[in-house]
Scaffold this active site. Structure first.
Site, PDB file in Angstrom:
ATOM      1  N   ARG A   1      -0.614 -27.627  28.160  1.00 39.08           N
ATOM      2  CA  ARG A   1      -0.002 -28.064  26.707  1.00 39.08           C
ATOM      3  C   ARG A   1       0.744 -29.257  27.272  1.00 39.08           C
ATOM      4  O   ARG A   1       1.554 -29.287  28.007  1.00 39.08           O
ATOM      5  CB  ARG A   1       1.169 -27.057  26.164  1.00 39.08           C
ATOM      6  CG  ARG A   1       0.569 -25.631  26.200  1.00 39.08           C
ATOM      7  CD  ARG A   1       0.203 -25.362  24.613  1.00 39.08           C
ATOM      8  NE  ARG A   1      -0.946 -25.671  24.190  1.00 39.08           N
ATOM      9  CZ  ARG A   1      -1.437 -25.825  22.909  1.00 39.08           C
ATOM     10  NH1 ARG A   1      -0.612 -25.342  22.049  1.00 39.08           N
ATOM     11  NH2 ARG A   1      -2.427 -25.911  22.582  1.00 39.08           N
TER      12      ARG A   1
ATOM     13  N   PRO B   1      -7.854 -23.969  20.632  1.00 38.49           N
ATOM     14  CA  PRO B   1      -6.664 -24.349  21.320  1.00 38.49           C
ATOM     15  C   PRO B   1      -6.814 -25.591  22.206  1.00 38.49           C
ATOM     16  O   PRO B   1      -7.728 -25.642  22.966  1.00 38.49           O
ATOM     17  CB  PRO B   1      -5.807 -23.135  21.938  1.00 38.49           C
ATOM     18  CG  PRO B   1      -6.608 -22.044  21.387  1.00 38.49           C
ATOM     19  CD  PRO B   1      -7.984 -22.333  21.089  1.00 38.49           C
ATOM     20  N   ASP B   2      -5.856 -26.566  22.032  1.00 34.64           N
ATOM     21  CA  ASP B   2      -5.592 -27.705  22.877  1.00 34.64           C
ATOM     22  C   ASP B   2      -7.042 -28.832  22.560  1.00 34.64           C
ATOM     23  O   ASP B   2      -6.595 -29.918  23.269  1.00 34.64           O
ATOM     24  CB  ASP B   2      -5.710 -27.346  24.333  1.00 34.64           C
ATOM     25  CG  ASP B   2      -4.212 -26.582  24.508  1.00 34.64           C
ATOM     26  OD1 ASP B   2      -3.472 -26.323  23.676  1.00 34.64           O
ATOM     27  OD2 ASP B   2      -4.144 -26.200  25.755  1.00 34.64           O
ATOM     28  N   SER B   3      -7.920 -28.351  21.993  1.00 35.40           N
ATOM     29  CA  SER B   3      -9.177 -29.327  22.041  1.00 35.40           C
ATOM     30  C   SER B   3      -8.864 -30.850  21.295  1.00 35.40           C
ATOM     31  O   SER B   3      -8.659 -31.717  21.870  1.00 35.40           O
ATOM     32  CB  SER B   3     -10.586 -28.689  21.365  1.00 35.40           C
ATOM     33  OG  SER B   3     -10.305 -28.107  20.165  1.00 35.40           O
TER      34      SER B   3
END
Ligand code: BGC
Length: 668
Positions: free
Chosen positions: A3, A175-177
């Site tokens: 993150r 997530p996060d991509s």
């Protein structure tokens, strides 16, 4: 998972894709329940028995008080992560997708919808800016082909099984991509992964949206990652670009999920106003916030929602917030706003987020379980929340704190090492908990901490009282009313931070501030109606809603005692002129707080003036004395001269209809 709030802007890559938004025509043969706006509304959520068993195991090893708290949350719903191809059928880490869906059917009560939270997490080149959750698929064409054929297709085939048509599946997509493509595109692995992230997310959206009972929520990082305007705007555009590449366009995305697996607070209760100044500087300029307006996930979701709608997403777009680990309770939680006049001290003492830096993402020490999962939580209208959800199952590691060999592609990220001084965290120790296992594995010491530091406290208990905005002042009344002033009083407001003063509004104009419960509004016009309201402020920058409105009519006549005489002259050149007004009090009484007005007939405009405060509305020009100045009162028989610079468009006739405080004046 990483993150990472680096503030780089994504390089924009051209999308050579046709912008098509086709209606969905090919639904599965057996009709599922209708696709609703918010799948969580009126629904229960799937409780993962494997997670509940881990919690029960921890409870058997905990002291009695802690065990009670653990058992109180073991029936909370948590998401099921499809973090490898083998997770679909089931592997050593957990049961397969069908097993979860079959369990969900058993949990479903007749007549009540049930949401299964599912995480789609296996993109080629996964976790491109970190190492702890690197995945099994390389960022290559071959990796993308496997992602489609061996990962998304089998998941979609299972979800489309008519047996599961009455479950609602809420998919957190990768997530996060996409956030990594905004802030970390200069990092080589992210550059390499970028086309596969876009293509993979598009493929997942298309396949999953085609199943009517599946709801797609795109991961939208968190406030400490994308909150800055330089990141949020490009992020909303990227989300829109990807949406437009899908078959159904914007309709393929039901919403966005913020704070996935992160620990950013839902609200910073003692820092409600990022623009409040302390020591002369706005709070958002403190080192911890680095000028970011968004301090928490309520800020971020509201901010993002507005950007998304401006990009073309429908107003029905809903937000989820992962609150599984963003509680920040326990002994370190502040119970009052700081009184420091040093900005960084003020922020550090007031914030509930106790990480060393907002970029500290790995097993942060001090975090606690946050709000329990809940549909349509109230009180955050601007955030358009579909639900609070627990996407990261509390107690599962973010990454190993030492190098642990494995066959999942996961690597040792020093952000998970408590002994590491991290350049990405302004050269501070990471604050990660020690002795952490691989990401996704049960990390009991972390779970114990999360339960201890839960906020709201688990099982009722005593919650420290967070500040709320002051109550609105009541009982606003007028005391002495004259033809130019009104004395106002009201009843004191309260809150648990401390009311520091009041703002008094005349209509929507701020008329002044008061540290007490009284105020005299001055500079009013006689025989005129005014409406006043009062708002209370506290030390943290909270402002109450307005008090009830009070309507007051000033007394007196508009007649200046006696009369007035006006002489006007102008110096005119091509498009400009200087105007001068000599105003004489022809009465026998002092002329106080006079209001001179006149009309221009040829579209002239007053630009700046002297010896009075000048204003203009349409053709009407008004001049009033500067409060307290030498000419605020004109004694009988004397003249004051005031003037202004103006512009005209050719014709510049003298003004007409001179009045003082509403009374016509003689010209001469
Ligand atoms: C890990 C996954 C795991 C998930 C939930 C991620 O950080 O990479 O393997 O399933 O967290 O704990």
């Amino acid at each position: 998972m990483s993150r990472t709030p680096l503030r780089l802007i994504a390089a924009t890559t051209a999308l050579a894709t046709a912008l098509v938004a086709l209606p969905l025509t090919a639904l599965s043969a057996s009709a599922a329940e209708p696709h609703v706006d918010n799948p969580y509304a009126g629904a229960t959520q799937y409780v993962n028995p494997a997670w509940a068993a881990s919690v029960e195991g921890a409870a058997t090893r905990a002291d009695a008080a802690l065990a009670t708290k653990m058992r109180a949350i073991k029936t909370q719903p948590t998401a099921v992560w499809m973090d490898q191809i083998s997770a679909i059928a089931g592997n050593a880490s957990g049961n397969g997708l069908r097993s979860h869906l079959d369990q969900a059917l058993l949990q479903k009560q007749a007549g009540t919808p049930l949401v299964v939270n599912l995480v789609i997490y296996d993109l080629p080149g996964r976790d491109c800016y970190a190492l702890a959750s690197n995945g099994e698929l390389p960022a290559t064409d071959a990796g993308l082909a496997r992602y489609k054929a061996e990962y998304i297709d089998p998941i979609a085939a299972i979800l489309a099984d008519a047996k599961y048509q009455n479950l609602r599946i809420a998919a957190t997509i990768e997530p996060d991509s996409l956030p990594n493509l905004i802030t970390n595109i200069s990092h080589q692995p992210c550059q390499q992964a970028a086309p596969y992230y876009r293509a993979g997310v598009k493929y997942a959206l298309d396949k999953l949206h085609a199943i009517p009972n599946v709801y797609n929520y795109i991961d939208a990082a968190h406030s400490g990652w994308l909150g800055w305007d330089t990141n949020s705007g490009p992020a909303a555009k990227l989300f829109a670009e990807v949406a437009r590449t899908t078959v159904a366009g914007y309709a393929s995305i039901d919403g966005f999920v913020a704070n996935t697996a992160n620990t950013t607070p839902l609200v910073e209760p003692y820092l409600p106003n990022s623009s409040l100044t302390v020591g002369g500087n706005p709070v958002r300029s403190a080192k911890y916030y680095e000028w970011n307006f968004d301090f928490d996930e309520v800020d971020w979701t509201a901010h993002l929602y507005n950007l998304l709608v401006a990009e073309g997403f429908p107003a029905s777009t809903g937000m989820l917030i992962d609150t599984s680990r963003n509680g920040w309770g326990g002994a370190a939680r502040p119970t009052s706003v700081s009184t420091s006049t040093d900005l960084n001290t003020y922020v550090n003492q007031s914030r509930v987020d106790k990480r060393v830096h907002r970029g500290a993402w790995c097993n942060p020490s001090g975090a606690g379980i946050g709000e329990r999962p809940q549909a349509t939580p109230s009180g955050y209208a601007g955030s358009h929340l579909d639900a609070f959800v627990w996407i990261k199952p509390p107690g599962e590691s973010d990454g190993a704190s030492t190098d642990i060999p494995n066959n999942e592609g996961k690597r040792f990220d020093r952000m998970c090492d408590p002994t590491f001084v991290a350049p990405k965290l302004d050269n501070q120790l990471t604050g990660a908990l020690p002795d952490a296992p691989l990401s996704g594995q049960w990390f009991e010491a972390q779970f114990v901490q999360l339960v201890r530091n839960a906020y709201p406290v688990i099982g009722g208990g005593t919650n420290p009282t967070d500040p709320t905005p002051p109550s609105a002042p009541t009982g606003l009344t007028a005391g002495t009313i004259t033809n130019t002033s009104v004395a106002l009083t009201w009843t004191a407001s309260t809150d648990n931070v401390g009311v520091t003063g009041y703002d008094i509004y005349r209509g929507s104009t701020l008329a002044g501030s008061s540290a007490t419960t009284s105020f005299t509004a001055t500079g009013l016009t006689a025989s005129t109606a005014y409406s006043f309201t009062v708002r209370a402020k506290d030390a943290a920058g909270n402002v109450s809603v307005p008090s009830g409105a009070l309507s007051v009519t000033t007394t007196g006549t508009t007649t200046p005692p006696g009369g007035c005489k006006v002489a006007y002259s102008a110096n005119t050149w091509s498009t400009g002129f200087t105007g001068s007004v000599k105003l004489t009090n022809t009465s026998t009484a002092p002329l106080a707080n006079w209001v001179l007005s006149f009309d221009f007939a040829n579209g002239q405009t007053v630009q700046s003036g002297w010896n009075a405060n000048w204003s203009q509305t349409g053709t009407k020009v008004t001049a009033v004395p500067v409060p307290g100045s030498w000419n605020a009162t004109i004694t009988p028989g004397t003249t004051v001269e005031i003037g202004f610079n103006g512009s005209h468009s050719g014709t510049n006739n003298p003004p007409t209809a001179f009045t003082v405080s509403g009374q016509p004046c003689t010209i001469g």
